[in-house]
Design an enzyme around this catalytic site. Structure first.
Site, mmCIF file in Angstrom:
data_model
loop_
_atom_site.group_PDB
_atom_site.id
_atom_site.type_symbol
_atom_site.label_atom_id
_atom_site.label_comp_id
_atom_site.label_asym_id
_atom_site.label_seq_id
_atom_site.Cartn_x
_atom_site.Cartn_y
_atom_site.Cartn_z
ATOM 1 C CG ASP A 122 32.230 38.575 38.470
ATOM 2 O OD1 ASP A 122 31.749 38.514 39.629
ATOM 3 O OD2 ASP A 122 33.346 39.172 38.352
ATOM 4 C CD1 TRP A 162 35.611 42.207 47.409
ATOM 5 C CD2 TRP A 162 35.279 43.934 45.794
ATOM 6 N NE1 TRP A 162 36.490 42.182 46.329
ATOM 7 C CE2 TRP A 162 36.361 43.174 45.516
ATOM 8 C CE3 TRP A 162 34.752 44.899 45.105
ATOM 9 C CZ2 TRP A 162 37.063 43.634 44.381
ATOM 10 C CZ3 TRP A 162 35.686 45.252 43.978
ATOM 11 C CH2 TRP A 162 36.403 44.420 43.484
ATOM 12 C CG ASP A 205 34.417 36.519 34.428
ATOM 13 O OD1 ASP A 205 34.682 37.663 34.891
ATOM 14 O OD2 ASP A 205 33.242 36.159 34.548
ATOM 15 C CG ASP A 237 28.619 39.798 42.514
ATOM 16 O OD1 ASP A 237 28.501 40.446 41.637
ATOM 17 O OD2 ASP A 237 29.925 39.766 43.205
ATOM 18 C CD GLU A 261 32.328 39.781 47.680
ATOM 19 O OE1 GLU A 261 31.630 40.947 47.849
ATOM 20 O OE2 GLU A 261 32.246 39.302 46.597
ATOM 21 C CG HIS A 297 28.226 38.347 46.733
ATOM 22 N ND1 HIS A 297 29.070 39.266 46.360
ATOM 23 C CD2 HIS A 297 27.154 38.771 47.175
ATOM 24 C CE1 HIS A 297 28.516 40.541 46.783
ATOM 25 N NE2 HIS A 297 27.300 39.945 47.424
ATOM 26 C CG HIS A 335 35.403 36.381 44.999
ATOM 27 N ND1 HIS A 335 35.123 37.639 45.952
ATOM 28 C CD2 HIS A 335 35.302 36.672 43.758
ATOM 29 C CE1 HIS A 335 34.564 38.623 45.252
ATOM 30 N NE2 HIS A 335 34.708 38.086 43.905
ATOM 31 C CG ASP A 347 31.783 36.220 44.683
ATOM 32 O OD1 ASP A 347 31.877 35.333 43.868
ATOM 33 O OD2 ASP A 347 31.260 37.368 44.323
ATOM 34 C CE LYS A 388 37.884 39.316 42.513
ATOM 35 N NZ LYS A 388 37.298 40.455 41.824
HETATM 36 C C1 RNT Z 1 34.085 41.665 43.222
HETATM 37 C C2 RNT Z 1 33.085 41.324 44.161
HETATM 38 C C3 RNT Z 1 31.949 42.273 44.497
HETATM 39 C C4 RNT Z 1 31.352 42.916 43.147
HETATM 40 C C5 RNT Z 1 30.317 43.807 43.316
HETATM 41 C C6 RNT Z 1 29.980 44.938 42.440
HETATM 42 O O1 RNT Z 1 34.933 40.687 42.786
HETATM 43 O O2 RNT Z 1 32.496 39.981 44.043
HETATM 44 O O3 RNT Z 1 30.907 41.862 45.159
HETATM 45 O O4 RNT Z 1 31.145 42.054 42.233
HETATM 46 O O5 RNT Z 1 30.424 44.605 44.559
HETATM 47 ZN ZN ZN Z 2 30.971 39.343 45.091
#
Ligand code: RNT
Ligand code: ZN
Length: 452
Positions: free
Chosen positions: A330, A219, A328, A360, A260, A320, A296, A293, A262
């Site tokens: 995460d 990523w 956000d 993640d 990955e 992920h 994302h 993810d 985003k």
């Molecule tokens: C960031 C990505 C990535 C990170 C990790 C720490 O937007 O999701 O996967 O969260 O690599």
């Molecule tokens: Zn991620």
């Protein structure tokens, strides 16, 4: 019952525990179902599921075989151990000041072991390059070698864990202007290409040492805060950089690569070089995995519907598991409809071995070990729920065009006695059931985290 401690019914008799504040009990007495009642409830649940053609034992065995890859970075707020002096970069952020974060690799390993003891099933651990152990000497990311992860490899082996890996393209002086592999400066690109090459070798060494292929996930944060006038050339540069990183052929039984995408990050709101279309195309052409993810994409866009399409073109993918909340992406994963839909897609289509599931998220506002446990148990619950679906009957109704019956059964299935099967699954896997895992976390907080 005493009035200082909490009493718990274990194997049919009360055991007094001291020093545990049970927020639910004013009388000082708490009961939880004994192993025997868990077994009784399970037996009744098995009958209910069998009436709909569901084999509960087969479902639990199937879920047991699916490993989750726990992310090491929940334990220290994506800090790593490099001491480069760089703050967390790459447009990701961790908020919260909960005490007790891991300060070194030994503490982090202890915390991960504690979390794993509370999560049913056999799992994996995902490491970032920034978690290298270099005996106090600074080692540039281009020069990282498997030996810098030897302690992790030995520990993983002792715990029966497979390892996954991630090159670290953030929190570094050469990433401060928001570009790495797509940077316009060839010197900076070369640096990050070398880091990618080194990372794949580390992944392969992990795979070899543990006898389980490592998934190395790339990523990169590259992107613009404001509207670019050239969206094309950074993407062209990223293709060239990736091609150089992947030039070296590595045995897929040792290491497999994932990419990955985003949509946006902090400071890359207007444009991210590695978009979904970018990596989907790259992965199809180069036989790589994409990493989806959950946080994302656009807020109403879900990753569940992408799995079946992606797996028409790709052999495998990585997920992920994360939870996007407004800006956000995460938050700690919960048993949401989105997460259930992901699990259903995997199990309904029998993609168990083609979808790698990574976690993640990073939350420093709650106990970090609890965050791992809550997120992992939620994903495990979603998988078990999906495995317990009366799928044969649902599919029969769908192919017969009986959409009324399909909807009716999907709704009825939601109130089948899942909790009884989950409790039994935890019992069989030797992990606490119900909220009892939290007691373990609180004990660990008192005895270990509070002294940091
Ligand atoms: C960031 C990505 C990535 C990170 C990790 C720490 O937007 O999701 O996967 O969260 O690599
Ligand atoms: Zn991620």
């Amino acid at each position: 019952m005493g009035d200082t401690g909490v009493s718990v019914l274990v194997f049919g008799h009360f055991v007094k525990e001291t020093g545990y504040d049970n927020p639910y009990s004013s009388s000082g007495t708490r009961t939880m179902p004994s192993d025997q009642s868990v077994q009784q409830a399970y037996a009744l649940a098995v009958e209910s599921y069998a009436a709909l053609g569901v084999d509960v034992l087969a479902a639990t065995q199937r879920v047991e075989a699916i490993a989750l890859s726990l992310h090491c970075w929940q334990g220290d707020d994506v800090g790593g151990f490099e001491k480069t002096g760089s703050a967390l970069g790459g447009g990701i952020a961790v908020t919260g000041q909960y005490p007790g974060k891991a300060r070194n690799a030994d503490e982090l390993r202890g915390d991960i072991a504690q979390a794993l003891a509370l999560i049913p099933g056999k799992h994996r651990l995902s490491l970032h390059a920034s978690y290298a152990e270099t005996s106090g000497r600074p080692v540039e990311r281009t020069d990282l070698e498997p030996r810098h992860f030897q302690a992790w490899i030995e520990w993983a082996s002792s715990q029966g864990l497979g390892l996954d890996f991630n090159p670290t393209y953030f929190s570094h002086p050469k990433a401060v202007d928001g570009f790495t592999l797509a940077h316009s400066d060839p010197g900076i690109r070369d640096f990050w290409i070398e880091h990618g090459i080194a990372s794949r070798r580390i992944g392969a060494a992990m795979g070899k040492a543990l006898g389980k292929a490592c998934v190395t996930n790339f990523w990169i944060p590259d992107g613009f805060k404001d509207t670019p006038v050239d969206r094309f050339r950074p993407r062209e540069r990223l293709v060239q950089s990736l091609d150089r990183i992947f030039r070296e052929a590595i045995d897929p039984s040792l290491n497999r690569d994932a990419l990955e995408c985003k949509l946006f990050g902090l400071g890359s709101e207007s444009y991210v070089v590695g978009s979904h279309e970018f990596y989907l195309g790259y992965a199809i052409r180069n036989r790589k995995m994409i990493c989806l993810d959950a946080g994302h994409f656009h807020p109403t866009e879900t990753i569940s519907d992408k799995i079946s399409s992606a797996l028409l073109w790709l052999d495998e993918i990585l997920l992920h598991m994360s939870r996007g909340v407004r800006w956000d992406s995460d938050h700690v994963v919960t048993l949401s409809e989105d997460v259930q839909a992901v699990a259903q897609e995997i199990l309904r289509a029998r993609f168990d071995r083609r979808v790698h599931i990574g976690l993640d998220f990073f939350d420093a506002s709650i106990n970090r070990i609890a965050a791992w446990v809550i997120g992992s148990r939620s994903v495990a619950k979603a998988l078990l729920l999906a495995a317990l679906e009366p799928l044969a009957e649902l599919a029969r109704r769908e192919s017969a065009g009986d959409y009324t019956g399909r909807l009716a059964l999907l709704e009825e299935a939601k109130t089948l006695p899942f909790g009884a099967v989950w409790d039994y699954y935890c019992l069989q896997n030797n992990v606490p059931r119900g909220e009892d895992w939290l007691r373990e976390v609180r004990r660990y907080e008192k005895t270990v985290l509070a002294h940091r």
